[in-house]
Design an enzyme around this catalytic site. Structure first.
Site, PDB file in Angstrom:
ATOM      1  N   SER A 138      41.793  60.923  43.198  1.00 19.43           N
ATOM      2  CA  SER A 138      42.573  60.176  42.201  1.00 19.43           C
ATOM      3  C   SER A 138      43.778  59.536  42.872  1.00 19.43           C
ATOM      4  O   SER A 138      44.405  60.132  43.742  1.00 19.43           O
ATOM      5  CB  SER A 138      43.036  61.133  41.105  1.00 19.43           C
ATOM      6  OG  SER A 138      44.035  60.506  40.326  1.00 19.43           O
ATOM      7  N   THR A 179      41.197  62.090  31.747  1.00 15.13           N
ATOM      8  CA  THR A 179      40.130  61.182  32.179  1.00 15.13           C
ATOM      9  C   THR A 179      38.770  61.761  31.805  1.00 15.13           C
ATOM     10  O   THR A 179      38.682  62.765  31.085  1.00 15.13           O
ATOM     11  CB  THR A 179      40.265  60.883  33.694  1.00 15.13           C
ATOM     12  OG1 THR A 179      39.317  59.868  34.027  1.00 15.13           O
ATOM     13  CG2 THR A 179      40.024  62.102  34.576  1.00 15.13           C
ATOM     14  N   LYS A 181      38.514  62.273  27.269  1.00 17.83           N
ATOM     15  CA  LYS A 181      39.382  61.369  26.494  1.00 17.83           C
ATOM     16  C   LYS A 181      39.165  61.505  24.987  1.00 17.83           C
ATOM     17  O   LYS A 181      40.097  61.358  24.212  1.00 17.83           O
ATOM     18  CB  LYS A 181      39.168  59.909  26.924  1.00 17.83           C
ATOM     19  CG  LYS A 181      39.825  59.582  28.254  1.00 17.83           C
ATOM     20  CD  LYS A 181      39.735  58.113  28.602  1.00 17.83           C
ATOM     21  CE  LYS A 181      40.319  57.871  29.979  1.00 17.83           C
ATOM     22  NZ  LYS A 181      40.278  56.485  30.408  1.00 17.83           N
ATOM     23  N   ASN A 190      44.431  59.032  26.598  1.00 17.24           N
ATOM     24  CA  ASN A 190      44.520  59.203  28.057  1.00 17.24           C
ATOM     25  C   ASN A 190      45.873  59.747  28.504  1.00 17.24           C
ATOM     26  O   ASN A 190      46.100  59.938  29.693  1.00 17.24           O
ATOM     27  CB  ASN A 190      44.203  57.889  28.797  1.00 17.24           C
ATOM     28  CG  ASN A 190      45.386  56.946  28.808  1.00 17.24           C
ATOM     29  OD1 ASN A 190      46.164  56.913  27.866  1.00 17.24           O
ATOM     30  ND2 ASN A 190      45.531  56.203  29.883  1.00 17.24           N
ATOM     31  N   ASP A 235      45.691  53.035  28.265  1.00 17.43           N
ATOM     32  CA  ASP A 235      44.699  52.098  28.819  1.00 17.43           C
ATOM     33  C   ASP A 235      44.742  50.786  28.034  1.00 17.43           C
ATOM     34  O   ASP A 235      44.572  49.702  28.605  1.00 17.43           O
ATOM     35  CB  ASP A 235      43.275  52.673  28.715  1.00 17.43           C
ATOM     36  CG  ASP A 235      42.992  53.724  29.783  1.00 17.43           C
ATOM     37  OD1 ASP A 235      43.640  53.698  30.840  1.00 17.43           O
ATOM     38  OD2 ASP A 235      42.110  54.576  29.534  1.00 17.43           O
ATOM     39  N   GLY A 284      29.060  48.287  29.880  1.00 15.24           N
ATOM     40  CA  GLY A 284      29.528  49.658  29.678  1.00 15.24           C
ATOM     41  C   GLY A 284      30.124  49.843  28.301  1.00 15.24           C
ATOM     42  O   GLY A 284      30.681  48.898  27.713  1.00 15.24           O
ATOM     43  N   ALA A 285      29.973  51.080  27.774  1.00 19.08           N
ATOM     44  CA  ALA A 285      30.494  51.365  26.433  1.00 19.08           C
ATOM     45  C   ALA A 285      31.122  52.761  26.390  1.00 19.08           C
ATOM     46  O   ALA A 285      31.026  53.463  25.383  1.00 19.08           O
ATOM     47  CB  ALA A 285      29.373  51.236  25.403  1.00 19.08           C
ATOM     48  N   GLY A 320      40.707  46.339  39.006  1.00 21.36           N
ATOM     49  CA  GLY A 320      41.448  47.079  37.987  1.00 21.36           C
ATOM     50  C   GLY A 320      42.741  47.721  38.462  1.00 21.36           C
ATOM     51  O   GLY A 320      43.313  48.549  37.737  1.00 21.36           O
TER      52      GLY A 320
HETATM   53  P1  NAP Z   1      32.558  56.385  31.130  1.00 18.57           P
HETATM   54  O1  NAP Z   1      33.177  56.942  29.888  1.00 18.57           O
HETATM   55  O2  NAP Z   1      31.646  57.229  31.945  1.00 18.57           O
HETATM   56  O3  NAP Z   1      31.824  55.049  30.685  1.00 18.57           O
HETATM   57  C1  NAP Z   1      31.002  54.291  31.510  1.00 18.57           C
HETATM   58  C2  NAP Z   1      29.853  53.758  30.667  1.00 18.57           C
HETATM   59  O4  NAP Z   1      29.028  52.912  31.436  1.00 18.57           O
HETATM   60  C3  NAP Z   1      28.965  54.903  30.134  1.00 18.57           C
HETATM   61  O5  NAP Z   1      28.619  54.655  28.806  1.00 18.57           O
HETATM   62  C4  NAP Z   1      27.779  54.801  31.055  1.00 18.57           C
HETATM   63  O6  NAP Z   1      26.604  55.331  30.504  1.00 18.57           O
HETATM   64  C5  NAP Z   1      27.677  53.317  31.232  1.00 18.57           C
HETATM   65  N1  NAP Z   1      26.822  52.944  32.344  1.00 18.57           N
HETATM   66  C6  NAP Z   1      26.602  53.627  33.493  1.00 18.57           C
HETATM   67  N2  NAP Z   1      25.701  52.961  34.254  1.00 18.57           N
HETATM   68  C7  NAP Z   1      25.367  51.845  33.585  1.00 18.57           C
HETATM   69  C8  NAP Z   1      24.477  50.755  33.833  1.00 18.57           C
HETATM   70  N3  NAP Z   1      23.733  50.707  34.941  1.00 18.57           N
HETATM   71  N4  NAP Z   1      24.387  49.778  32.932  1.00 18.57           N
HETATM   72  C9  NAP Z   1      25.112  49.812  31.795  1.00 18.57           C
HETATM   73  N5  NAP Z   1      25.943  50.826  31.487  1.00 18.57           N
HETATM   74  C10 NAP Z   1      26.078  51.825  32.364  1.00 18.57           C
HETATM   75  O7  NAP Z   1      33.699  55.869  32.115  1.00 18.57           O
HETATM   76  P2  NAP Z   1      35.035  55.130  31.733  1.00 18.57           P
HETATM   77  O8  NAP Z   1      36.135  56.111  31.655  1.00 18.57           O
HETATM   78  O9  NAP Z   1      34.777  54.243  30.575  1.00 18.57           O
HETATM   79  O10 NAP Z   1      35.271  54.301  33.068  1.00 18.57           O
HETATM   80  C11 NAP Z   1      34.440  53.201  33.424  1.00 18.57           C
HETATM   81  C12 NAP Z   1      34.958  52.585  34.723  1.00 18.57           C
HETATM   82  O11 NAP Z   1      36.250  52.051  34.503  1.00 18.57           O
HETATM   83  C13 NAP Z   1      35.096  53.589  35.868  1.00 18.57           C
HETATM   84  O12 NAP Z   1      34.728  52.951  37.054  1.00 18.57           O
HETATM   85  C14 NAP Z   1      36.570  53.902  35.883  1.00 18.57           C
HETATM   86  O13 NAP Z   1      37.032  54.261  37.165  1.00 18.57           O
HETATM   87  C15 NAP Z   1      37.158  52.550  35.472  1.00 18.57           C
HETATM   88  N6  NAP Z   1      38.465  52.689  34.841  1.00 18.57           N
HETATM   89  C16 NAP Z   1      39.486  52.023  35.403  1.00 18.57           C
HETATM   90  C17 NAP Z   1      40.738  52.101  34.844  1.00 18.57           C
HETATM   91  C18 NAP Z   1      41.872  51.359  35.478  1.00 18.57           C
HETATM   92  O14 NAP Z   1      43.027  51.679  35.179  1.00 18.57           O
HETATM   93  N7  NAP Z   1      41.598  50.375  36.290  1.00 18.57           N
HETATM   94  C19 NAP Z   1      40.952  52.890  33.677  1.00 18.57           C
HETATM   95  C20 NAP Z   1      39.861  53.539  33.116  1.00 18.57           C
HETATM   96  C21 NAP Z   1      38.611  53.439  33.710  1.00 18.57           C
HETATM   97  P3  NAP Z   1      26.240  56.882  30.835  1.00 18.57           P
HETATM   98  O15 NAP Z   1      27.281  57.715  30.145  1.00 18.57           O
HETATM   99  O16 NAP Z   1      24.882  57.031  30.280  1.00 18.57           O
HETATM  100  O17 NAP Z   1      26.302  57.024  32.333  1.00 18.57           O
END
Ligand code: NAP
Length: 288
Positions: free
Chosen positions: A20, A67, A71, A94, A109, A132-133, A248
């Site tokens: 992290s 995280t 969340k 968060n 966020d 993504g969702a 990001g």
């Molecule tokens: P998360 O809750 O795991 O959500 C990711 C989503 O994408 C899940 O629904 C996942 O499905 C889906 N997914 C995975 N592989 C996929 C594919 N091939 N096609 C379509 N959908 C797919 O994670 P999150 O917290 O939302 O974070 C998502 C990303 O954003 C991460 O890389 C994280 O590091 C980044 N992020 C960045 C910040 C920032 O400040 N820049 C803040 C928050 C998050 P499954 O659950 O089935 O795998």
């Protein structure tokens, strides 16, 4: 004997925790303002989560970031910030402030992404595709709808999850055009203004790119929430087609600054926090 450290304690709650960037960013902020505090990692397994959270008021911990995968889960244990009326529907916290025995939940966020997005593009009247969702996608979709995006389409490998984001947005913003689709091709990116990656796909060197070169056009703005590596395959592809891009890192910085301000009541030292993030990326580079 009380063996707790004298200073204040903050940290990141998640499971499992990968490398992290938050400790470097927040510890630099404490140092810059001369605050006696430490930011630590709290990797807590799902079976220990309830006990961990219930022990927080007596733990000496003053604040947390939250995280994956907690969340939404922490909503059962915190009072939601009364000024963030949308938190109930967003169902993603968060940031937790622990004060006088009570736990208050925030989402930074949302404003963090909003600030960084608007530095790059005004989403008003734009057509947007979101990959993504999960938790981050919910914040992204909320910001887009709240800032007048004309049309929002979501794709996730789990259609149900995308459907839930659609329902959330329709519940808060009945007038916004939002839907989810089953196949990535149906995103119709070629006719969109903005493409946002809110999946973790791209964090690993070997990850595939979810979209093909033909889908990207030079007028598209491509935002990848991933910041390590700084240039994902998606961003490289978009650049090669002449599209404007952003990773990001700015969102990470802004959400971190807002969490810091909730915890300390002090203005976050942006330059010190940004420098710490850049040094950390330089130091650890990209490791799968
Ligand atoms: P998360 O809750 O795991 O959500 C990711 C989503 O994408 C899940 O629904 C996942 O499905 C889906 N997914 C995975 N592989 C996929 C594919 N091939 N096609 C379509 N959908 C797919 O994670 P999150 O917290 O939302 O974070 C998502 C990303 O954003 C991460 O890389 C994280 O590091 C980044 N992020 C960045 C910040 C920032 O400040 N820049 C803040 C928050 C998050 P499954 O659950 O089935 O795998």
């Amino acid at each position: 004997m009380d063996t707790r450290p004298a200073g204040r304690i903050y940290g990141l709650l998640g499971y499992p925790l990968k490398h992290s960037f938050s400790p470097a960013m927040h510890n630099a902020a404490f140092k810059a303002l001369g605050i006696d505090a430490t930011y630590k990692l709290f990797e807590v397994s799902p079976q220990d989560l309830k006990g961990f959270i219930e022990s927080l008021p007596q733990s000496g911990i003053n604040g947390l970031n939250v995280t994956v995968p907690y969340k939404e889960k922490v909503l059962d244990f915190v009072q939601l910030d009364s000024e963030s009326f949308y938190l109930k529907q967003l169902r993603a916290v968060n940031t937790i402030v622990i004060k006088e025995g009570s736990l208050t939940g925030f989402n930074t966020d949302v404003p963090g992404f909003q600030k960084h997005l608007k530095e790059n593009i005004n989403p008003a009247d734009k057509k947007v595709a979101i990959l993504g969702a999960g938790g981050a996608s919910r914040a992204v979709a909320y910001v887009l709808a709240n800032n007048g995006a004309k049309d929002i389409v979501l794709y996730d490998i789990e259609l149900d999850k995308a459907q839930r984001v659609v329902e959330m947005i329709k519940g808060i913003f009945p007038g916004v055009q939002v839907r989810c689709i089953k196949e990535i091709d149906e995103l119709d990116i070629i006719h969109k203004d903005i493409l946002i990656n809110a999946t973790p796909i791209g964090m690993k060197e070997a990850d595939p790119c979810l979209v093909s070169k033909e889908m990207i056009h030079y007028k598209l703005f491509v935002y990848d929430l991933i910041y390590n590596p700084p240039q994902t395959t998606l961003l490289k592809l978009a650049k090669s087609k002449g599209a404007k891009t952003s990773n990001g890192l700015g969102m990470l910085l802004y959400q971190g600054m807002l969490s810091f301000e909730h915890w300390t009541g002090k203005k976050a030292p942006m330059d010190a926090m940004r420098r710490a993030l850049e040094e950390e990326i330089e130091r650890v580079g990209h490791s799968d």
